[in-house]
Design a protein around this motif. Sequence first.
Motif, mmCIF file in Angstrom:
data_model
loop_
_atom_site.group_PDB
_atom_site.id
_atom_site.type_symbol
_atom_site.label_atom_id
_atom_site.label_comp_id
_atom_site.label_asym_id
_atom_site.label_seq_id
_atom_site.Cartn_x
_atom_site.Cartn_y
_atom_site.Cartn_z
ATOM 1 N N ARG A 120 0.827 -1.206 0.000
ATOM 2 C CA ARG A 120 0.000 0.000 0.000
ATOM 3 C C ARG A 120 0.865 1.261 0.000
ATOM 4 O O ARG A 120 0.490 2.280 -0.577
ATOM 5 C CB ARG A 120 -0.947 -0.008 1.198
ATOM 6 C CG ARG A 120 -2.316 -0.527 0.801
ATOM 7 C CD ARG A 120 -3.329 -0.382 1.904
ATOM 8 N NE ARG A 120 -3.709 -1.660 2.461
ATOM 9 C CZ ARG A 120 -4.562 -2.512 1.878
ATOM 10 N NH1 ARG A 120 -5.136 -2.215 0.740
ATOM 11 N NH2 ARG A 120 -4.839 -3.659 2.438
ATOM 12 N N PHE A 121 2.019 1.170 0.638
ATOM 13 C CA PHE A 121 2.969 2.287 0.646
ATOM 14 C C PHE A 121 3.446 2.556 -0.783
ATOM 15 O O PHE A 121 3.517 3.700 -1.236
ATOM 16 C CB PHE A 121 4.139 1.917 1.566
ATOM 17 C CG PHE A 121 5.196 2.964 1.709
ATOM 18 C CD1 PHE A 121 4.908 4.193 2.284
ATOM 19 C CD2 PHE A 121 6.496 2.710 1.290
ATOM 20 C CE1 PHE A 121 5.901 5.151 2.442
ATOM 21 C CE2 PHE A 121 7.495 3.662 1.442
ATOM 22 C CZ PHE A 121 7.203 4.886 2.021
ATOM 23 N N GLN A 124 0.755 4.189 -2.737
ATOM 24 C CA GLN A 124 0.679 5.615 -2.417
ATOM 25 C C GLN A 124 1.726 6.413 -3.187
ATOM 26 O O GLN A 124 1.437 7.506 -3.690
ATOM 27 C CB GLN A 124 0.869 5.802 -0.910
ATOM 28 C CG GLN A 124 0.711 7.251 -0.479
ATOM 29 C CD GLN A 124 0.869 7.426 1.026
ATOM 30 O OE1 GLN A 124 0.731 6.487 1.797
ATOM 31 N NE2 GLN A 124 1.171 8.650 1.433
ATOM 32 N N ARG A 127 0.388 7.271 -6.294
ATOM 33 C CA ARG A 127 -0.897 7.972 -6.166
ATOM 34 C C ARG A 127 -2.061 7.066 -6.601
ATOM 35 O O ARG A 127 -2.990 7.493 -7.279
ATOM 36 C CB ARG A 127 -0.904 9.240 -7.029
ATOM 37 C CG ARG A 127 0.138 10.263 -6.604
ATOM 38 C CD ARG A 127 0.391 11.301 -7.665
ATOM 39 N NE ARG A 127 1.152 12.421 -7.120
ATOM 40 C CZ ARG A 127 0.613 13.540 -6.662
ATOM 41 N NH1 ARG A 127 -0.692 13.708 -6.705
ATOM 42 N NH2 ARG A 127 1.373 14.501 -6.162
ATOM 43 N N TRP A 129 -5.087 4.411 -5.485
ATOM 44 C CA TRP A 129 -6.031 3.958 -4.456
ATOM 45 C C TRP A 129 -6.043 2.426 -4.469
ATOM 46 O O TRP A 129 -6.592 1.812 -5.385
ATOM 47 C CB TRP A 129 -7.410 4.514 -4.783
ATOM 48 C CG TRP A 129 -8.471 4.328 -3.740
ATOM 49 C CD1 TRP A 129 -9.500 3.436 -3.761
ATOM 50 C CD2 TRP A 129 -8.655 5.102 -2.549
ATOM 51 N NE1 TRP A 129 -10.296 3.600 -2.660
ATOM 52 C CE2 TRP A 129 -9.802 4.618 -1.893
ATOM 53 C CE3 TRP A 129 -7.952 6.161 -1.957
ATOM 54 C CZ2 TRP A 129 -10.268 5.153 -0.692
ATOM 55 C CZ3 TRP A 129 -8.415 6.691 -0.766
ATOM 56 C CH2 TRP A 129 -9.552 6.189 -0.146
ATOM 57 N N ASP A 130 -5.411 1.801 -3.484
ATOM 58 C CA ASP A 130 -5.276 0.338 -3.455
ATOM 59 C C ASP A 130 -6.210 -0.216 -2.392
ATOM 60 O O ASP A 130 -5.852 -0.318 -1.214
ATOM 61 C CB ASP A 130 -3.821 -0.038 -3.146
ATOM 62 C CG ASP A 130 -3.652 -1.537 -2.926
ATOM 63 O OD1 ASP A 130 -4.609 -2.310 -3.199
ATOM 64 O OD2 ASP A 130 -2.567 -1.948 -2.464
ATOM 65 N N TRP B 268 -1.576 12.855 -1.235
ATOM 66 C CA TRP B 268 -0.777 11.658 -1.533
ATOM 67 C C TRP B 268 0.694 11.841 -1.144
ATOM 68 O O TRP B 268 1.347 10.877 -0.760
ATOM 69 C CB TRP B 268 -0.823 11.334 -3.029
ATOM 70 C CG TRP B 268 -2.083 10.712 -3.541
ATOM 71 C CD1 TRP B 268 -2.960 11.286 -4.430
ATOM 72 C CD2 TRP B 268 -2.597 9.399 -3.281
ATOM 73 N NE1 TRP B 268 -3.986 10.406 -4.717
ATOM 74 C CE2 TRP B 268 -3.790 9.247 -4.029
ATOM 75 C CE3 TRP B 268 -2.164 8.332 -2.484
ATOM 76 C CZ2 TRP B 268 -4.549 8.076 -4.012
ATOM 77 C CZ3 TRP B 268 -2.918 7.173 -2.464
ATOM 78 C CH2 TRP B 268 -4.095 7.053 -3.218
ATOM 79 N N THR B 269 1.198 13.065 -1.294
ATOM 80 C CA THR B 269 2.651 13.252 -1.139
ATOM 81 C C THR B 269 3.019 14.194 -0.002
ATOM 82 O O THR B 269 4.170 14.614 0.102
ATOM 83 C CB THR B 269 3.258 13.778 -2.449
ATOM 84 O OG1 THR B 269 2.521 14.937 -2.853
ATOM 85 C CG2 THR B 269 3.204 12.725 -3.531
ATOM 86 N N LEU B 274 0.409 8.289 5.672
ATOM 87 C CA LEU B 274 0.182 6.971 5.081
ATOM 88 C C LEU B 274 -1.298 6.874 4.750
ATOM 89 O O LEU B 274 -2.152 7.131 5.615
ATOM 90 C CB LEU B 274 0.581 5.860 6.052
ATOM 91 C CG LEU B 274 2.087 5.712 6.317
ATOM 92 C CD1 LEU B 274 2.335 4.767 7.497
ATOM 93 C CD2 LEU B 274 2.829 5.201 5.081
ATOM 94 N N ILE B 275 -1.605 6.535 3.508
ATOM 95 C CA ILE B 275 -2.991 6.455 3.044
ATOM 96 C C ILE B 275 -3.317 5.000 2.755
ATOM 97 O O ILE B 275 -2.588 4.336 2.013
ATOM 98 C CB ILE B 275 -3.178 7.332 1.785
ATOM 99 C CG1 ILE B 275 -3.019 8.806 2.189
ATOM 100 C CG2 ILE B 275 -4.543 7.085 1.136
ATOM 101 C CD1 ILE B 275 -2.990 9.757 1.022
ATOM 102 N N THR B 276 -4.395 4.495 3.358
ATOM 103 C CA THR B 276 -4.655 3.053 3.264
ATOM 104 C C THR B 276 -5.966 2.726 2.551
ATOM 105 O O THR B 276 -6.464 1.594 2.650
ATOM 106 C CB THR B 276 -4.624 2.398 4.658
ATOM 107 O OG1 THR B 276 -5.629 3.004 5.465
ATOM 108 C CG2 THR B 276 -3.266 2.578 5.312
ATOM 109 N N SER B 277 -6.534 3.719 1.863
ATOM 110 C CA SER B 277 -7.574 3.459 0.862
ATOM 111 C C SER B 277 -8.778 2.665 1.373
ATOM 112 O O SER B 277 -9.248 1.732 0.728
ATOM 113 C CB SER B 277 -6.949 2.739 -0.356
ATOM 114 O OG SER B 277 -5.874 3.500 -0.855
#
Lengths: 315, 315
Positions: A120-121, A124, A127, A129-130, B268-269, B274-277
């Motif tokens: 997932r990192f 990201q 960019r 969406w997982d 995103w940046t 940390l984005i986990t969707s």
Amino acid sequence: MLSTQPPILILTARAQQYQQLLEAALPDLTFIAAPTVEAARPVVEQTSIILGDPRPVRSLLNELPALRWVQCTWAGVDLLVEPGLRRDYILTNVRDVFGPLMAEYVLGYALMLERRGWQRFRAQMERRWDSTVAGTLRGKRLGLLGVGSIGGEIARMAHHFGMATLGYTRASEDCPHIDAYYHGDACLQMAAQCDYLVSTLPDTAASRRLVNRELLAALPPHAVFMNVGRGSVVDEDALMAALQEGSIAGAVLDVLETEPLPPEHPLWTVPNVLITSHTAAASFPTDIAPIFVENYRRFQAGEPLLYRVEFERGY
Amino acid sequence: MLSTQPPILILTARAQQYQQLLEAALPDLTFIAAPTVEAARPVVEQTSIILGDPRPVRSLLNELPALRWVQCTWAGVDLLVEPGLRRDYILTNVRDVFGPLMAEYVLGYALMLERRGWQRFRAQMERRWDSTVAGTLRGKRLGLLGVGSIGGEIARMAHHFGMATLGYTRASEDCPHIDAYYHGDACLQMAAQCDYLVSTLPDTAASRRLVNRELLAALPPHAVFMNVGRGSVVDEDALMAALQEGSIAGAVLDVLETEPLPPEHPLWTVPNVLITSHTAAASFPTDIAPIFVENYRRFQAGEPLLYRVEFERGY
């Protein structure tokens, strides 16, 4: 008040921090803080008690005529129990304090593998969406090679997450957090049931290369192997082959045969391996100093010390 | 045997899997599996009971003259409680099942941040032995915005790791795993003590933009914010500014104001995010189907349903 005791040598990179903690706890004693072997050399003649890291203690071992007791700051004392080294002193290590940190390591990495944290990192970074569904530890099986104070704490936390726990020991079956025990050749039988197999074993004649081609082949293809014990327990060539062939799903390695792992070593880039550079459980002086204080009291009182190492057994 | 009941509509992407589970549990009933809104249209006239995802249910809401009960497959029902939508039916959601998964998420990410998992992963890419000492959760403070079944489960697991737990609620103080409660303006006072601040709040008038510039400024600079509730709780501009300025140490975001987050979005940046969707707690049909079965029994018996949503309150 003048101290009647000879000074105690603190032989570790964090000597200053230990000195502060110990001077506060044992104000009548004198401590010599030696962050390096060189800093310790002026006092080797009169030193009878050492609190120290295994490597510098070993370097000085033959220059300490009055040595009576070494309190090691680590759990791993393999450097001090090798055949041929002197054994005419009491060696104690530290146990119990590492269990909670080791459990944080094992559960943290297991959770993050289930959650696909590194994939997932990467998503990201792109960019992307997982929303791939995450796994869970609930209902999964954790096998432990070695169930001492560290293995027991890992099993306890695994239970809190709803995992089943299997334990491989020489003979002991006294940990309340293990659901089923295995001994001797039944190690393969245990491996075949594991989602996670975790070695907490020290370096001993009995543990060396226990994780070999045969044991790795017994693991299911979705299994992950973790090593928080000692690198010598693993046949690294067999492990690399298993990862290359995908016969296991991954490995999380805190300890290795050679540390630090040299930059040219192929293990760095084997698929699905995470290398954590011997950081699973640091010896925090705030945890270790109280052990020295208690053992010093016992030493003076002539009582048995905590965590005494048996040289023959190796731990 | 012919069923005397009208068919029950299963309106979710995983309709087939639900159909199998429900037909096994309730063999006398007929189920219509509709993975899409279009597949459901032929049966809208006679449908009185739906098991479904909130989005397709909302799309069909005004085409269901016989509707009596919707069992939502998710916890988040904000799409169905917006002002102006019909409220002449019973709406139930799913609770309790998400707590353990949410706890795995929060503890997993907190552990991996303590262990510097992503920095060590980068070091490995560079074949670099990174022995920087890891942190620990032990003794750290976790603050929860919202202490329902999810918050309670997170607090329970946090206790197992030796953390202290703080809870912000409207008024309730009934969770045994919270060490100290805060209400109203005391939210800022709680935030000032947090190492981790975790929002589990649903989208309601009271929660919207609760995590704003003022609350973020109250957090210590080493604090990490996590959101597993709803994106609308956070002022995302204020959060991005706090991360850019380093006034907090990081954020782990499962939910966002706009989902999926568009590729061009600056979040995103932003550093240390940390984005986990929206993967923290998936609705597994094997967890949800039994809730429908129990609620169906209650519905037929005229008993109060589990997890009934109050439209006014919004949850």
